[in-house]
Design a protein around this motif. Structure first.
Motif, short mmCIF file in Angstrom:
data_model
loop_
_atom_site.label_atom_id
_atom_site.label_comp_id
_atom_site.label_asym_id
_atom_site.label_seq_id
_atom_site.Cartn_x
_atom_site.Cartn_y
_atom_site.Cartn_z
N LEU A 55 0.74 -1.18 0.06
CA LEU A 55 -0.10 0.18 -0.05
C LEU A 55 0.85 1.29 0.08
N GLN B 47 0.75 5.79 -0.89
CA GLN B 47 -0.14 6.88 -0.99
C GLN B 47 0.04 7.69 -2.59
N ALA B 48 -0.64 8.14 -3.01
CA ALA B 48 -0.58 8.67 -4.48
C ALA B 48 0.57 9.59 -4.47
N LYS C 276 -0.55 6.66 -9.04
CA LYS C 276 -1.87 7.07 -8.94
C LYS C 276 -2.82 5.89 -8.51
N PRO C 277 -3.98 6.46 -8.06
CA PRO C 277 -4.71 5.16 -7.68
C PRO C 277 -5.11 4.52 -8.79
N THR D 218 -3.55 0.89 -9.20
CA THR D 218 -3.96 -0.12 -8.11
C THR D 218 -4.49 -1.31 -8.95
N GLN E 79 -0.20 -7.63 -5.00
CA GLN E 79 -1.06 -6.50 -4.97
C GLN E 79 -0.29 -5.18 -4.64
N THR F 153 -1.58 -1.35 -4.08
CA THR F 153 -2.76 -0.47 -3.85
C THR F 153 -2.11 0.89 -3.52
N VAL F 154 -2.79 1.81 -4.21
CA VAL F 154 -2.51 3.35 -4.41
C VAL F 154 -3.71 4.08 -3.71
N SER F 155 -3.37 4.47 -2.58
CA SER F 155 -4.63 5.32 -1.84
C SER F 155 -4.53 6.81 -2.22
N SER F 156 -5.66 7.47 -2.43
CA SER F 156 -5.74 9.04 -2.66
C SER F 156 -5.73 9.64 -1.64
#
Length: 123
Positions: free
Chosen positions: A11, A13-14, A87-88, A91, A118, A120-123
């Motif tokens: 995981l 962040q953007a 970027k999100p 993901t 996996q 995952t990019v959070s916004s």
């Protein structure tokens, strides 16, 4: 037995960066073209990047050009995907692939697939 084992997903962040790796065994790595594909939920699988056996040839999806870099270390039988400015929409599950024939890797019909990691990019 051929194995492609991805690692390094997670995981982030953007705007952040992540590097995923694919360690291979059981195949003559330096004779294989390698690539990374990804698939997000509800979306078609997409080729992200591919690299020729010597590392001299690379291609990228338009969506990742300038942000992602594929590389390989033939001494370590490993291929990498450095992902910057994430970027999100990046993901997805990222899959490593290997193929004796470059066109088959590019076309998404390689000889071998990894199990995926996996991202995952959070916004």
């Amino acid at each position: 037995q051929v194995q492609l084992v991805e690692s390094g997903g997670g995981l982030v962040q953007a705007g952040g960066s992540l590097r995923v790796s694919c360690a291979t065994s059981g195949l003559p790595f330096s004779s294989y073209a390698m690539g990374w594909f990804r698939q997000a939920p509800g979306k078609k699988r997409e080729r992200v990047a591919a690299i020729g056996w010597s590392g001299g040839t690379t291609i990228y999806a338009d969506s990742v050009k300038g942000r992602f870099t594929i590389s390989r270390d033939n001494a370590k039988n490993t291929v990498y995907l450095q992902m910057n400015s994430l970027k999100p929409e990046d993901t997805a599950v990222y899959y490593c692939v290997a193929g004796r024939a470059w066109p088959r890797v590019v076309a998404g019909t390689p000889d071998y697939w990894g199990q995926g990691t996996q991202v995952t990019v959070s916004s």
